[in-house]
Design an enzyme around this catalytic site. Structure first.
Site, short mmCIF file in Angstrom:
data_model
loop_
_atom_site.label_atom_id
_atom_site.label_comp_id
_atom_site.label_asym_id
_atom_site.label_seq_id
_atom_site.Cartn_x
_atom_site.Cartn_y
_atom_site.Cartn_z
NE ARG A 104 -2.67 -0.54 3.59
CZ ARG A 104 -3.52 -0.22 4.55
NH1 ARG A 104 -4.76 0.05 4.28
NH2 ARG A 104 -3.11 -0.16 5.80
CB THR A 108 -2.41 7.10 -2.71
OG1 THR A 108 -1.66 5.89 -2.94
CG2 THR A 108 -1.62 8.29 -3.23
CG ASP A 200 1.42 -4.03 9.75
OD1 ASP A 200 1.68 -5.18 9.33
OD2 ASP A 200 1.51 -3.02 9.03
CG ASP A 203 5.07 -4.56 10.89
OD1 ASP A 203 5.90 -4.99 10.07
OD2 ASP A 203 4.72 -3.36 10.95
#
Ligand code: URA
Length: 209
Positions: A104, A108, A200, A203
């Site tokens: 990603r 944006t 996340d 992660d």
């Protein structure tokens, strides 16, 4: 009504709660996500076609059912989607695996493709695109577009946690692709993370933060 299946089996929900806990270690997180993907896999594969066959038990002949030979391809969206792979392959060891690398853009939130490798016979397979988080839906939309470009027609999307926004965006683009998830959470935050979510996923799975 959008085609969303929330898998609320107690074992799935119990493990999801452990995955949500910020004190769960990387090793525990990895094990849990593998276990959850096997449990969710049962649901996703419950409509696989079957055929009648005859077998002989030690006592007599009987008619019974086996899988009708519908082949499977699992397509993880890199990198977090890899967490679902081993659990699904445990159920269907002969499945093919494709990979789609998307990240990603942090500004944006639009997905940028950096890797694509798919089997060349997707038209004959059920394709399960997997990513633990259906957040904005942009990566999932792009990944399903790629497999459809490769002639896949039987496609499902599997995640652990979805946002309402992600489901709406995804089904606007792919109304006929069912979404299987363990939870639909409250909302996305301004960084595109799901609240309350699990953080996340990549992660936490790989210990990179
Ligand atoms: N990706 C993640 O890993 N977590 C989120 O909450 C959203 C996207």
């Amino acid at each position: 009504m959008s085609d969303v299946h929330v898998i609320d089996h107690p074992l799935v929900q119990h493990k999801l709660s452990m995955l949500r806990n910020k004190n769960t270690t990387t090793q525990e997180f990895r094990n849990l996500i593998r276990e959850v993907s096997t449990l969710m896999g049962y649901e996703i594969l419950r409509d696989l076609p079957m055929e009648e066959v005859e077998v002989e038990t030690p006592l007599e002949a009987m008619k019974t059912r086996t899988l009708a030979g519908k082949k499977l391809c699992v397509v993880p969206i890199l990198r977090a989607g890899n967490g679902f792979l081993d659990g699904l392959l445990q159920l269907v060891p002969s499945a093919r695996v494709g990979h789609i690398g998307l990240y990603r853009d942090p500004e944006t939130l639009i997905p940028v493709e950096y890797y694509l490798k798919l089997p060349d016979d997707l038209a004959n397979r059920r394709v399960i695109v997997v990513d633990p988080m259906l957040a904005t839906g942009h990566s999932a939309i792009a990944a399903v577009e790629r497999v459809r470009d490769s002639d896949a027609t039987d496609v499902k999307f599997m995640c652990l946690v979805a946002s309402p926004e992600g489901i709406a965006n995804f089904h606007e683009a792919h109304p006929d692709v069912p979404v299987y998830t363990a939870a639909v959470d409250r909302m996305l935050n301004e960084h595109g993370y799901i609240l309350p979510g699990i953080g996340d996923a990549g992660d936490r799975m790989f210990g990179t933060k």
